[in-house]
Every structure is written in C-alpha cells, then in structure tokens.
Scaffold this motif. Structure first.
Motif, PDB file in Angstrom:
ATOM      1  N   PHE A 206      28.909  36.186  10.303  1.00  0.00           N
ATOM      2  CA  PHE A 206      29.747  36.510  11.455  1.00  0.00           C
ATOM      3  C   PHE A 206      28.953  37.131  12.610  1.00  0.00           C
ATOM      4  N   HIS A 207      27.953  37.959  12.245  1.00  0.00           N
ATOM      5  CA  HIS A 207      27.223  38.685  13.293  1.00  0.00           C
ATOM      6  C   HIS A 207      25.951  37.989  13.765  1.00  0.00           C
ATOM      7  N   ARG A 208      25.496  36.977  13.022  1.00  0.00           N
ATOM      8  CA  ARG A 208      24.200  36.375  13.351  1.00  0.00           C
ATOM      9  C   ARG A 208      24.066  35.911  14.787  1.00  0.00           C
ATOM     10  N   LYS A 209      25.144  35.354  15.333  1.00  0.00           N
ATOM     11  CA  LYS A 209      25.042  34.804  16.677  1.00  0.00           C
ATOM     12  C   LYS A 209      25.417  35.808  17.757  1.00  0.00           C
ATOM     13  N   LYS A 210      25.702  37.042  17.381  1.00  0.00           N
ATOM     14  CA  LYS A 210      26.093  38.010  18.407  1.00  0.00           C
ATOM     15  C   LYS A 210      25.496  39.384  18.167  1.00  0.00           C
ATOM     16  N   ILE A 211      24.374  39.451  17.461  1.00  0.00           N
ATOM     17  CA  ILE A 211      23.861  40.786  17.121  1.00  0.00           C
ATOM     18  C   ILE A 211      23.455  41.605  18.339  1.00  0.00           C
ATOM     19  N   LYS A 212      23.131  40.919  19.428  1.00  0.00           N
ATOM     20  CA  LYS A 212      22.828  41.662  20.649  1.00  0.00           C
ATOM     21  C   LYS A 212      24.028  42.544  20.994  1.00  0.00           C
ATOM     22  N   TYR A 213      25.212  41.990  20.793  1.00  0.00           N
ATOM     23  CA  TYR A 213      26.436  42.722  21.098  1.00  0.00           C
ATOM     24  C   TYR A 213      26.868  43.618  19.942  1.00  0.00           C
ATOM     25  N   SER A 214      26.758  43.093  18.696  1.00  0.00           N
ATOM     26  CA  SER A 214      27.177  43.881  17.533  1.00  0.00           C
ATOM     27  C   SER A 214      26.378  45.172  17.422  1.00  0.00           C
ATOM     28  N   CYS A 215      25.066  45.094  17.665  1.00  0.00           N
ATOM     29  CA  CYS A 215      24.199  46.264  17.493  1.00  0.00           C
ATOM     30  C   CYS A 215      24.157  47.149  18.746  1.00  0.00           C
TER      31      CYS A 215
END
Lengths: 290, 259, 95
Positions: C59-68
């Motif tokens: 779920f987070h792989r493509k949005k880690i810039k935002y998740s983290c």
C-alpha cells in the motif's frame, strides 16, 4: 478506428529438437504483466517453448491464453506440466499456478539462464515498471529496486510517444537514429510534462525523429539514474519490452560506457523463464532431490 | 504610484496593476510557445483595462516559472516570496499558504509579519499539480471545468491507487469499465491529489489560518477534498490565480518607493 | 539482499532499503512506525528463504514520500522511529 501505433506483435517459439515425452520434469512459468504476458515451458531445465502476448483486461484469462499459445503445435497440454510458477504483476491471478513468486526473483533467475552465470546487473524495462536487479552467479538476487510508481522510464512512456508522433512502436528504435545530430534530451522526467514539451518542440518545427531522439535519450538517462542507485556490475543485460528498442538500449550503453549482452531469445520472457526454473527446483525439492 | 506584477506560469501568464495598494486591473494570456509574447499580451490586456501605457508604470516585478521571459520587468521574485507577500497583505491572519498551479504545488508557512518560515514544493511530477485533474478530466471525457462540480455530487469514495498521472489515466478508464459513476471517479481524482497536497502541507507544519491560492483553487471538487483531508476551513481569495501576480506587484511597489 | 522499496520521480529519490541479510524478522519496526509503512512476512523475492523478513507494505510503496513525510519535518528532525528500534541496523532511508 484510429491506428494504434503502440500495438506490438504477439509471438511464440518452439525448440526444434526436444522430445517432451521423454522428459522427467516439465516445468512452466507464466508472467502476467500489466501490458504483456508470457508463458515458458521447460523440459528438464531446457527451454522447450514460449509465447508472448498482450495482457487483456482479465488476468486469469491472459495467463491461460499465454499458456495455450506456448503449448500450441507442441503436442503437449497443460496436464503434462508438473509444476507452474506464476509471476509478474498478476501473479496471484494465474489459476493453474502451483505457486506465485515475485518478478524480481524470477527475472534474476531467468537472466542467469538466458545470459549465463556471469550476469550481475539486469535492467528490466517493462510496460509499467522498471527494475534494476543485481544477482550472484546462481541468479540469486543480491540487490534490487523497482519503480512502478511513475511512468517515466517504462514502456508506457514510449507508448505515449508512439501515439503522439504516430510512429509504430517497433520502428521507434531505428527512427530515433535518423537525426543529423543528437538533440538535447527532453528536460522533463514526468511523461505528462515531457509530452507537452514534445508538443512544443514539434510546433517549433522539429522533425518527429528528432523529438523521438530527444525522448529516447531522456528515457535512457532516467533509467541510468535509477541503475546508479544500486550500481552497475558487469555483465549487464537489458530485458523486457524496451530491450527491443535499440534507440533506448544504445543510448543507455553510451551513457554507461558498457555493452549489454546480446539476447538469444525474446527479451520479454526472462520473468516467465525464471518462473519455469523455480518450478523445476520446487519439483526437485518435492521429490526430495534437493 | 503605479506598478505591475506579472506571473509567468506554466499554463497562463497573469498580470496585475496596482495604484499604491489599490488593484486597478488584471489581464491574463495563455502561456504559448513564445512566453515573451504571452507576457506582453497579458500585461497589454491589463494596461488596456487600466487605460494607460507601459511607460507610466514605475516598476514591474516578474515571478513564476517563466519569469526570466518577462524581459520588460526590472526585478523578479520567487513564487514563494510573492505568495507570502500577497497573503500577508490581504489576510494578515494567514500562516500557511497552499498554492496549486498547473505544474507545481507548494506549501508555504509565514509568520505574523509575512516572512517565510518554511516551504515545500512538489515539482516536476504531474501527479501533484493541476495538470493531474486536467488529464483525468480528459480520461473521463468531460470538460475540465466540469470535473469539480461533478465531484461534489459523488455518493461514495472510490479509492484510486495510481500515483502517476499516466497510470491514473488507465485506472480511470478501468474504473469506468467497472461501472463506477463519473461523479465518484471525479471525487477519487480530487481525493488523490488532495492527499498529496495535504501531506506536502503537513510536512511544513500546517498552521491556521490556511489560504488556498493558484488556479486549482477554483476547482470546487479539489477544494472540497482538501478541506476534508485537512479537516479545516480554507481561505480562498477572490481570483486565487492572481495571488502570485499580486505579491509581485507589492514587491514592485516597495521597489518603486525605494525599498 | 538489499531490497529497495519506493520510487524515483521527477522530484527526487524516495527509497527505504531493507538489508535482508541483516534483518532477523523480529518485527520491532512494525509497531514503531506510526503509519503502518512496514510489515514482516515471507521474503517475496527469495522463494527459498524460510525466515520472515521486514518489508514496506504494498500500500505504501508508491507513496512513501507522502507516508513518511510526518516523520521528516523540514526542521528539527528527530531520529526515525523505524530505524531507532532496528537493532541489526537493517533499515535505511534514501531521503
């Protein structure tokens, strides 16, 4: 209907000299990608037959079609296959697979077979992703990264340009060299912005070959940057659909000052081939041979 | 004292004329292949509305991605600086300015004097800017002005997984095939971009009041999604796309006064 | 194996690298991450590995810039909680 320039031809192949009936282990790998699907069947670890088709809207159906096409004219059927590994983006949607393994693991394993044990770096440029993989002499992954978030550096980006420039996708590689001088690469990484940049260049009067050259080198640069994250070790090979586009491959080679190994088979089958190799190993494990 | 601020954006050039701190006129032109000409055209329109010539302007300040193209400007200012200037003058209570343009999204935190404390920019990726909704409207086969109002009619939230505008286009097509309504897909599009803009804003430490500016602030669907995501109200100035131009004009005014 | 999860886009490189040779699958990082970015499970990329391994959730792989992003404020950045609890030092962030 408008001509669809991005469409590429489907294909299949059978080894001329393998008698599958005398084979001990018949293993298969099916790679269901976002754009294309491949099936590879091996007899005792030797490449027997393969297919490469376009993925339809239904993954299980595409997996079945790929397998049927691979086995077509070989006299064998799916029932003769002992073990099947599903891989790729739709790997969990291969109804007849015994196990699913990621495309990262399968690509490394497949490339090890296709290019020999000296292969260390594999760049797989697929329809909707781009993978950089390091592996050891047994084809085991030691380092990898995958970009499937952004269309830049993927086959999809090239398809957008095939449509924009009205050039059939198979001709894009050779046409990109029909320029007097290599232009500056398109500056935008993002495919959407690169497209508007290209429209501007066309308006400015650039011939489409020149725009294509500018995009091909931007794409090459993009994947080289990705590769540099994990580093490049010899030997090096490019797999996937874009591997068939010499316009991108030669520009990658030029930027890296390294020659990619020449493929003997369709560059798109690496994943399915790796799957078939894992399938064989898993049968041996089951039979207590390993 | 008559001055002008000109914002050379990726899609439009906006020009604004101030007489001291009174807004006299505005003008815009599509950013064409020749942005110099577009800048000239935008300023020309504003001057025509104001009823005087370029020679009568004491100072011109340019901003925006193409600011170097506005050759007639005496000074330039960054979009971050211009936005801070404009919002602190218009609404002194504003501490965070979110600016979403066609090709860039940015979040700026300012103090009570309008000084920039922190900022973050999302650039070079269409997924975090107005181009995203435009591309999605095309995939939905509707006009870009329609996507916002359409989204407000949505009955339920549909998740959107693609983080890239190119991949999202195909996702929209498969959502249509899966018989989701255009209203729900429109909302999914706005929720997706709002999610990215919201996290950009949180990154700089969101502080109230929050102003939303840039052309995308006119998209009611996006505004609705962003409000829901941030769970707070947004202050949207009249003509939000002129925020940068207004900020640049204030800078011009200071310069003209010898600041 | 160095498993790099994340992506590179026009705005930069956003990768979380898990060194699967160092990771012992203890799972301390999973609750440490306030946003559920990490999980522990079978090694998807090594079909013959038996032990579990840490990975970035699909779920987070493509949005880690935002998740983290919340753990990475522009100023006064504290040590990242995921790296803090990883005693073998198997987790690294590229940005």
């Amino acid at each position: 209907m408008e001509k669809e320039y991005w469409r590429w031809p489907e294909s299949r192949w059978t080894a001329p000299d393998i008698d599958w009936k005398s084979g001990d282990i018949i293993s298969a790998g099916v790679d269901v990608g976002s754009v294309s699907s491949q099936a590879v069947v091996m007899v005792d670890g030797q490449l027997f037959c393969y297919s490469n088709i376009r993925t339809g809207s239904d993954s299980p159906e595409s997996a079945q079609k790929a397998m049927d096409k691979a086995l077509e004219e070989t006299g064998s059927t799916l029932k003769d296959v002992h073990y099947t590994v599903g891989t790729g983006y739709g790997r969990v949607n291969v109804p007849f697979a015994d196990r699913a393994i990621t495309e990262i693991a399968c690509h490394a394993r497949g490339a090890n077979f296709m290019y020999g044990p000296s292969i260390r770096t594999i760049l797989d440029m697929g329809g909707q992703d781009c993978k950089a993989i390091h592996c050891d002499n047994k084809g085991k992954v030691t380092n990898f990264l995958m970009n499937d978030k952004c269309a830049a550096g993927t086959g999809r980006g090239m398809e957008v340009f095939a449509d924009l420039l009205s050039i059939p996708i198979e001709e894009m590689g050779s046409l990109s060299f029909k320029v007097e001088e290599e232009p500056e690469p398109v500056s935008s990484t993002c495919v959407v912005f690169a497209k508007s940049e290209a429209v501007g260049l066309l308006r400015k009067g650039w011939p489409k070959e020149k725009v294509l050259a500018a995009y091909s080198s931007a794409m090459a640069h993009r994947v080289v940057e990705l590769l540099e994250r994990i580093g490049i070790e010899k030997e090096f090979a490019v797999t996937g659909g874009i591997a068939k586009n010499e316009g991108v491959v030669k520009r990658i080679e030029a930027e890296l000052s390294i020659k990619a190994l020449e493929p003997q088979h369709d560059t798109q089958i690496a994943g399915a081939l790796g799957g078939a190799l894992f399938a064989k190993a898993l049968v041996e494990k089951q039979r207590g041979l390993r | 004292m008559r001055v002008s601020g000109i914002d050379c954006g990726a899609k439009f050039v906006k020009a604004l004329i101030l007489d001291d701190d009174k807004i006299l006129a505005k003008g815009s032109a599509a950013s064409g292949f020749d942005q110099k000409a577009s800048a000239q055209e935008a300023l020309g329109k504003a001057l025509k509305e104001a009823g005087f010539s370029m020679e009568e302007l004491e100072h011109i300040t340019a901003t925006g991605t193409g600011k170097e193209e506005a050759a007639f400007a005496q000074t330039t200012v960054t979009e971050v600086g211009a936005n801070a200037k404009a919002m602190s003058a218009l609404h002194p209570s504003v501490r965070t300015v979110i600016d979403v343009g066609a090709e860039e999204g940015r979040a700026i935190r300012i103090d009570d004097k309008g000084k920039v404390v922190d900022f973050a920019i999302n650039e070079k990726c269409a997924a975090g800017a107005g181009t995203f909704t435009e591309t999605m409207a095309r995939a939905l086969e509707i006009k870009v002005e329609e996507i916002g109002p359409l989204s407000l009619k949505s009955q339920k939230a549909v998740p959107m997984n693609a983080q890239c505008a190119v991949f999202a286009e195909s996702e929209v097509v498969s959502l249509i095939h899966a018989k989701h309504s255009k209203e729900d897909i429109a909302r999914a599009v706005h929720d997706a971009i709002a999610d990215r803009i919201a996290s950009l804003s949180r990154k700089i430490g969101l502080e109230k009041d929050v102003a939303l500016v840039g052309g995308v602030a006119r998209n009611v669907g996006f505004v609705d999604s962003l409000k829901r995501d941030l769970q707070l109200d947004l202050l949207i100035p009249e003509d939000p796309e002129y925020s940068c131009a207004l900020g640049a004009a204030y800078v011009a005014l200071e310069k003209a006064k010898g600041g | 194996m160095l498993a790099n999860y994340g992506y590179k886009n026009g705005s930069g490189d956003y990768f979380i690298t898990i060194d699967t040779d160092k990771c012992d699958g203890c799972g301390n990082c999973v609750p440490a991450c306030p946003f559920g970015v990490l999980e522990v499970g079978e090694d998807e990329n090594d079909p013959f590995r038996e032990e579990p391994v840490a990975k970035v959730s699909e779920f987070h792989r493509k949005k880690i810039k935002y998740s983290c992003a919340p753990c990475k404020p522009m100023k006064k950045r504290k040590p990242l909680p995921c790296m803090n609890v990883c005693s073998p030092g198997a987790i690294a962030h590229s940005w």
